[in-house]
Structures are given as structure tokens and as C-alpha cells.
Design a protein around this motif. Structure first.
Motif, PDB file in Angstrom:
ATOM      1  N   ASP A 197      -2.589 -13.711   1.557  1.00  0.00           N
ATOM      2  CA  ASP A 197      -3.315 -12.344   1.309  1.00  0.00           C
ATOM      3  C   ASP A 197      -4.095 -12.203   0.071  1.00  0.00           C
ATOM      4  OD1 ASP A 197      -3.686  -9.644   0.908  1.00  0.00           O
ATOM      5  OD2 ASP A 197      -1.772  -8.921   1.726  1.00  0.00           O
ATOM      6  N   SER A 219      -6.237 -13.068  10.830  1.00  0.00           N
ATOM      7  CA  SER A 219      -7.819 -13.149  11.127  1.00  0.00           C
ATOM      8  C   SER A 219      -8.728 -12.608   9.835  1.00  0.00           C
ATOM      9  CB  SER A 219      -8.024 -11.931  12.281  1.00  0.00           C
ATOM     10  OG  SER A 219      -7.614 -10.660  11.787  1.00  0.00           O
ATOM     11  N   GLY A 221     -11.206 -10.674   9.715  1.00  0.00           N
ATOM     12  CA  GLY A 221     -11.528  -9.261   9.512  1.00  0.00           C
ATOM     13  C   GLY A 221     -10.139  -8.525   9.019  1.00  0.00           C
ATOM     14  N   GLU A 222      -9.117  -8.477   9.596  1.00  0.00           N
ATOM     15  CA  GLU A 222      -8.164  -7.492   9.387  1.00  0.00           C
ATOM     16  C   GLU A 222      -7.024  -8.084   8.612  1.00  0.00           C
ATOM     17  OE1 GLU A 222      -6.686  -6.069  12.964  1.00  0.00           O
ATOM     18  OE2 GLU A 222      -8.506  -5.291  13.460  1.00  0.00           O
ATOM     19  N   ARG A 225      -1.372  -8.505  10.172  1.00  0.00           N
ATOM     20  CA  ARG A 225      -0.678  -7.443  10.353  1.00  0.00           C
ATOM     21  C   ARG A 225       0.349  -6.889   9.640  1.00  0.00           C
ATOM     22  NH1 ARG A 225       0.162  -8.153  16.759  1.00  0.00           N
ATOM     23  NH2 ARG A 225       0.358 -10.190  15.647  1.00  0.00           N
ATOM     24  N   ARG A 226       0.668  -5.550   9.626  1.00  0.00           N
ATOM     25  CA  ARG A 226       1.716  -5.051   8.924  1.00  0.00           C
ATOM     26  C   ARG A 226       3.026  -5.756   9.302  1.00  0.00           C
ATOM     27  NH1 ARG A 226       5.242  -1.125   9.352  1.00  0.00           N
ATOM     28  NH2 ARG A 226       4.582  -0.703  11.386  1.00  0.00           N
TER      29      ARG A 226
END
Length: 265
Positions: A197, A219, A221-222, A225-226
Motif C-alpha cells: 500500500d 490492482s 487503479g484501486e 480492497r478493504r
């Protein structure tokens, strides 16, 4: 009066003697095709693979295959254009293509949680070129395996396998339905998960401890995920002294694997 189909057939002219007819559209099972010399050779060398269904090769490539593997039963010697006609448009096949059943997924329990072992987990990384490059890096740095999602991951064939340059058959891969639950299972098996991250406080080299580690990449783009992020033991970022804060996911995987290799005993 002849039909349009008949007129078109006559306009193509007679077929040359001995020439095999191929459809110009990709094969209905095109997602089971491998192409490119390294991808095909690695698949034929893998004793965990099922028997080939079809093996197409140009005359020169057929000689190379025979010298390395003997005469494969499924081998068909054809011209380069004939191979291109049954593969997706633009496929760089290098004179060889193989149709073969997909490799079976390995179980999470099959990964040995030994000291220094590293797994990669990909969270919705869907680009075949990126996944192929990641598998190639995983093989180069001696990763224990790669974990992919069942639904949100490309098949280990085609352009992906070509980009992996044979690594599809050298790196064990596990396909799981739910990454969060997979991380829970891996934790019970002795693995520690580090999520990549760019906004994390710790640097990856600080988070690595030489133990069995799962590097989790999201990914481009994102990111992660949480829920996947919450199931990681720690979040960390890659040190980038140049100040450029974004790396392609396959490049980030290569850097992360290099960092992890430095902590091995």
C-alpha cells in the motif's frame, strides 16, 4: 444461379495438395491454447500436465520439438499462417501453438511455510500481461507460489502464458474463491501477510522478517480492497527515493520479491 457462399468458395481457388484447411476465426477452445516457444516447451516438459490435444508447429519448430521431446503424438506440421488463423488476432506464436487442458490449481495447504518462503497474492489484478510478468518474476526470485482469484483473474493461457515465458509451468498457482478467507487459512498455516500500500507508514524492508510471507498486491487503479487489506498482518510501501509514487503492478511485484529475497537465511 449459385449462392453467395458458393461464389465465395470458388473465388478462393483450389486448395493446394496436402494443405490442411483451417478456420480463420479463433478456435472455440482458444482459451486453452498456449503459444510462443518458451510457453509451449515448458508445458510439454511439465509432467503434471494432461496430454496435449493439438500441437501445431512450423517445419523448423517441429524439428526442434522432435529433437527435444521426440515425436509428440499430437504434432501437426503446418505453415505459420495456418497457426495464426486459429489463434486470436495479433498472437505472436513464434511458429508453435499448443492446445492442452488447464493446469489444476494447488491447495493452500500444499505451500510449505518454511522460513524464507514467499507467496504472492493478487487482488483483482486482471491484465494478462501483468499477471504473466508477475509469474515470470515469481519464478526468477524463487517464490513458492502465486494465489489468484477464481473469477477476477485471467486464465493461465494465451497472451498471459506468452508473457510469463514458461513460468506458468514453473510456479505453483492456487485459485481461491475468497482472498480474505484464504488469508485466514494461510495465517493458520503459519504465513504472515504483508499488503502493499503506497500510503502505508512502514517500508517493505522494515516489515519483512524472513519468515514465511504472503505479499499481497492490488490492482493498479484501486489497490487492495478493504477486506483484503484488513486481513493483512501489516501494510507496507516500497521505498522510492526518486519521488515517483506509482509503479506498474508487475514492476512492484518484482521489487517486492527482490526485497523479500534479501531477508532469506
Amino acid at each position: 444461379m449459385s449462392s453467395p457462399r458458393e461464389r465465395n468458395a470458388h473465388s478462393k481457388g483450389p486448395k493446394k495438395s496436402g494443405q490442411r484447411a483451417f478456420n480463420r476465426k479463433p478456435d472455440n477452445g482458444s482459451d486453452e491454447w498456449l503459444w510462443g516457444w518458451h510457453a509451449v516447451a515448458a508445458a510439454l516438459s511439465n509432467d503434471k500436465r494432461s496430454a496435449p490435444q493439438r500441437l501445431l508447429a512450423t517445419p523448423d519448430r517441429a524439428k526442434e520439438l522432435e529433437s527435444r521431446f521426440g515425436r509428440p503424438k499430437a504434432l501437426e506440421v503446418v505453415e505459420s499462417a495456418a497457426i495464426g488463423q486459429i489463434l486470436p488476432q495479433g498472437a505472436v506464436h513464434q511458429g508453435v501453438a499448443l492446445r492442452i487442458p488447464l493446469l489444476e490449481s494447488v491447495a493452500l495447504q500444499d505451500f510449505d511455510a518454511r522460513r524464507g518462503a514467499v507467496l504472492l497474492m493478487l487482488d483483482q489484478v486482471t491484465d494478462p500481461q501483468n499477471v504473466g510478468a508477475i509469474l515470470r518474476s515469481a519464478a526468477a526470485f524463487g517464490a513458492a507460489g502465486v494465489i489468484l482469484q477464481d473469477r477476477h483473474a485471467p486464465k493461465l493461457t494465451g497472451a498471459l502464458a506468452k508473457a510469463a515465458v514458461g513460468a506458468v509451468d514453473k510456479i505453483p498457482t492456487a485459485h481461491v474463491v475468497n482472498l480474505s478467507r484464504a488469508l485466514e487459512t494461510l495465517a493458520d498455516l503459519g504465513w504472515r501477510a504483508i499488503g502493499l500500500d503506497g500510503h502505508a507508514d512502514a517500508y517493505l524492508e522494515q516489515a519483512l522478517d524472513g519468515g514465511p510471507t504472503v505479499l499481497v498486491l492490488g490492482s493498479e487503479g484501486e489497490g487492495l480492497r478493504r477486506l483484503v487489506s484488513e486481513h493483512c498482518d501489516q501494510l507496507a510501501k516500497i521505498s522510492m527515493p526518486g519521488g515517483f509514487e506509482s509503479l506498474n503492478v508487475s514492476a512492484a511485484a518484482a521489487v517486492a520479491l527482490y526485497e523479500a529475497s534479501r531477508t532469506r537465511p
